[in-house]
Design an enzyme around this catalytic site. Structure first.
Site, PDB file in Angstrom:
ATOM      1  N   HIS A   1       0.866  -1.186   0.000  1.00 57.69           N
ATOM      2  CA  HIS A   1       0.000   0.000   0.000  1.00 57.69           C
ATOM      3  C   HIS A   1       0.903   1.236   0.000  1.00 57.69           C
ATOM      4  O   HIS A   1       1.011   1.969   0.983  1.00 57.69           O
ATOM      5  CB  HIS A   1      -0.908  -0.018   1.234  1.00 57.69           C
ATOM      6  CG  HIS A   1      -1.991   1.013   1.181  1.00 57.69           C
ATOM      7  ND1 HIS A   1      -3.222   0.822   1.734  1.00 57.69           N
ATOM      8  CD2 HIS A   1      -2.032   2.248   0.637  1.00 57.69           C
ATOM      9  CE1 HIS A   1      -3.980   1.890   1.535  1.00 57.69           C
ATOM     10  NE2 HIS A   1      -3.254   2.774   0.879  1.00 57.69           N
TER      11      HIS A   1
ATOM     12  N   GLU B   1      -6.219  16.377  -0.249  1.00 53.60           N
ATOM     13  CA  GLU B   1      -6.322  16.047   1.177  1.00 53.60           C
ATOM     14  C   GLU B   1      -5.315  16.902   1.932  1.00 53.60           C
ATOM     15  O   GLU B   1      -4.133  16.931   1.573  1.00 53.60           O
ATOM     16  CB  GLU B   1      -6.052  14.560   1.415  1.00 53.60           C
ATOM     17  CG  GLU B   1      -7.090  13.667   0.753  1.00 53.60           C
ATOM     18  CD  GLU B   1      -6.810  12.187   0.883  1.00 53.60           C
ATOM     19  OE1 GLU B   1      -7.703  11.390   0.542  1.00 53.60           O
ATOM     20  OE2 GLU B   1      -5.691  11.817   1.308  1.00 53.60           O
TER      21      GLU B   1
ATOM     22  N   ARG C   1      -3.891  17.798   5.810  1.00 53.40           N
ATOM     23  CA  ARG C   1      -3.834  17.461   7.238  1.00 53.40           C
ATOM     24  C   ARG C   1      -2.708  18.262   7.895  1.00 53.40           C
ATOM     25  O   ARG C   1      -1.888  18.857   7.203  1.00 53.40           O
ATOM     26  CB  ARG C   1      -3.588  15.956   7.421  1.00 53.40           C
ATOM     27  CG  ARG C   1      -4.763  15.102   6.945  1.00 53.40           C
ATOM     28  CD  ARG C   1      -4.476  13.616   7.000  1.00 53.40           C
ATOM     29  NE  ARG C   1      -3.535  13.226   5.957  1.00 53.40           N
ATOM     30  CZ  ARG C   1      -2.964  12.016   5.908  1.00 53.40           C
ATOM     31  NH1 ARG C   1      -3.230  11.121   6.841  1.00 53.40           N
ATOM     32  NH2 ARG C   1      -2.134  11.721   4.929  1.00 53.40           N
TER      33      ARG C   1
END
Length: 565
Positions: free
Chosen positions: A95, A428, A430
């Site tokens: 991953h 995204e 963060r």
């Protein structure tokens, strides 16, 4: 991005069933195809297996793969590989994006053996305020194991199908800084997981052979191994952990991007930075060609708020973890050439999230930390992603995200005017802390030399990193060129006393107009130089240490030979 001769199939991209993420073309242990590597150590399972990374950009023929049962087996393999002129590549759940395990050019004829750590190197033991774990254990299993002992972490990557070793190799992280008024509890860190290491055991060259050696966090040589970017093989780590905490995660989809990412001083009240101050843990998911991001905030909540729904397991967003048929159907149209439907696709993804949150009662969740921090399953949409950490001060977070949002939106529209739709997914954003070695409670603890969130001593006011990822299908026309322009923005806008950019090791960076990880100047100069700035440069010291631990480059590949020569 990488070129593919055939269009991606829905199954290949979406991973819409568990079958799509089982080992590819694996033989049963003991069943060997073709002539095995010469003099391979007996007693270690050896088989052929294709390798494919998360987004399918790296996909190889069948490669020799083995499954050692003990750390001593890994030492045996290392000495065998050195003697036979082979390399060993630790392999977890695949991953990842960057070519840190193998490159796309790797073939079954190459002298490389993958080392699957996930089958046997998975033991875990609870210690006082710590956990000892072998590096093949998954984050899913580690966090569940800690929860059973009343322990937890402050932040972690959102997918659980990652090995501990893989996460530490690239200083894996989540999203967390202290909320206003929050005090860090003992055993916790707002930095990356690499900052939790108390000690580690690695296979290193010593006395004319490869051996196991344990390094304490206060040893100078340990610093290069805390984030080694694939140039070492760790078999076991001891991590500092603290008491588990309950969290509340609130989602909202009603704030315009123009307000959430407004420039400082604009008068906007519902800003990214304001939510960061309130909760300390934040993620904005901004689908392409939409104007209202999905904003998630996590806050510490010892008892369940009246409006929250308690959850007892992780992965609580089924509408994003299991791709709905309308989304997969439209994705099929995109990847078979109808890229002009990208704005519709972005709107559909937003609508799916907005309606899904309500339909599954997921707008306000509460529970033990792992059940809120793990939220990306292997069945989610398979996309590629770039990744950068912008080091800055807490006071400048709003300016950082506002500068990015304005540039990104202008760039996206400029490509659209040319009939190009390079971004099919989402942005995204963060925010995390930097790696403060004091958090590990080991006197004299060393800072990871190659962590993207290694602090800059010449900028003590820089206390946070804003993490950016932009996701798309790898075959989207113009994607690499778009990413290249975005990368140049990161390295030129965030400079001086304002901020600095580092690449996120596991994601895409070093873009040419055709591909990621391919710009020689960025690979050999720009990225290394981000670790050479300030009074305590770390890049060259890390290279020297990693080369001393593995002078024969048993733990390397052609990409790492360029990045970490």
């Amino acid at each position: 991005m990488s070129h593919f001769g055939d269009a991606f199939s829905r199954r290949r991209f979406l991973g819409a069933s568990a079958v799509a993420w089982l080992p590819v073309a694996a033989l049963a242990p003991g069943e060997v195809a073709g002539d095995p590597p010469p003099a391979f150590p007996p007693g270690i399972d050896l088989y052929r297996q294709a390798y494919q990374n998360w987004a399918g950009e790296i996909r190889t023929d069948d490669l020799w793969t083995c499954a050692p049962r003990t750390p001593a087996d890994v030492v045996l393999l290392a000495n065998w590989a050195h003697g036979q002129g082979f390399t060993l590549r630790p392999r977890g759940f695949r991953h990842g994006w960057a070519p840190l395990t193998v490159t796309a050019a790797t073939t079954g004829a190459d002298r490389v053996v993958l080392v699957d750590t996930t089958r046997h190197l998975t033991a875990m033991t609870v210690l006082p305020n710590a956990v000892r774990a072998q590096t093949g254990a998954s984050m899913d299993d580690l966090l569940a194991f800690l929860e059973d002992a009343g322990l937890g972490v402050t932040n972690t990557p959102a997918p659980g199908d990652l090995t501990i070793g893989g996460v530490l190799a690239i200083n894996g992280h989540g999203t967390s800084v202290p909320a206003v008024g929050e005090t860090r509890p003992p055993g916790h860190t707002y930095g990356s997981l690499s900052n939790m290491i108390i000690s580690l055991t690695a296979v290193v060259w010593e006395g004319g052979e490869y051996r196991l050696r344990t390094f304490r966090r206060d040893e100078p040589e340990c610093a290069a191994l805390l984030t080694h970017v694939g140039r070492a093989f760790l078999t076991e780590v001891t991590l500092r952990v603290g008491a588990n905490r309950n969290l509340r995660c609130v989602s909202r989809v009603d704030i315009p991007a123009s307000e959430l990412f407004a420039p400082p001083g604009s008068g906007a009240t519902r800003t990214f930075a304001s939510f960061l101050d309130q909760a300390g843990r934040i993620e904005a998911i901004w689908f392409a060609f939409t104007d209202r991001p999905w904003l998630k905030t996590w806050s510490v909540a010892p008892t369940k708020p009246p409006t929250s729904r308690q959850v007892f397991t992780p992965y609580n967003y089924p509408f994003s973890d299991n791709v709905p048929k309308p989304v997969s159907d439209l994705a099929d149209l995109l990847i078979t050439g109808a890229w002009a439907l990208t704005p519709t696709f972005g709107q559909l993804q937003y609508t799916t999230a907005a309606t899904g949150l309500t339909a599954t009662l997921s707008t306000d969740l509460w529970g033990a930390s792992k059940n809120l921090l793990l939220y990306v399953k292997p069945t989610t949409l398979r996309e590629t992603a770039n990744g950068y950490a912008v080091l800055t001060s807490r006071a400048e977070v709003q300016r950082v995200v506002s500068d990015f949002a304005a540039f990104y939106e202008d760039l996206l529209r400029s490509y659209q005017r040319r009939g190009l739709f390079p971004v099919t997914g989402q942005v995204e954003i963060r925010v995390g802390g930097l790696d403060d070695p004091a958090h590990v409670d080991v006197p004299g603890a060393r800072t990871p030399l190659l962590s993207a969130v290694r602090p800059r001593e010449d900028h003590p006011e820089w206390d946070v990193a804003v993490w950016f990822d932009v996701l798309t299908f790898p075959t989207a026309p113009g994607a690499a060129a778009f990413y290249r322009e975005l990368e140049q923005f990161f390295f030129t806008r965030y400079t001086g006393s304002y901020a600095a950019t580092r690449a996120e090791w596991s994601k895409g960076w070093a873009y040419t107009d055709q591909a990621a990880w391919a710009d020689h100047t960025v690979l050999t100069s720009t990225v290394p130089d981000t670790y050479r700035q300030g009074p305590n440069p770390s890049w060259d010291a890390a290279l020297a240490a990693l080369n001393a631990f593995d002078p024969h480059r048993v733990f390397s590949n052609p990409f790492l030979d360029v990045l970490l020569p």
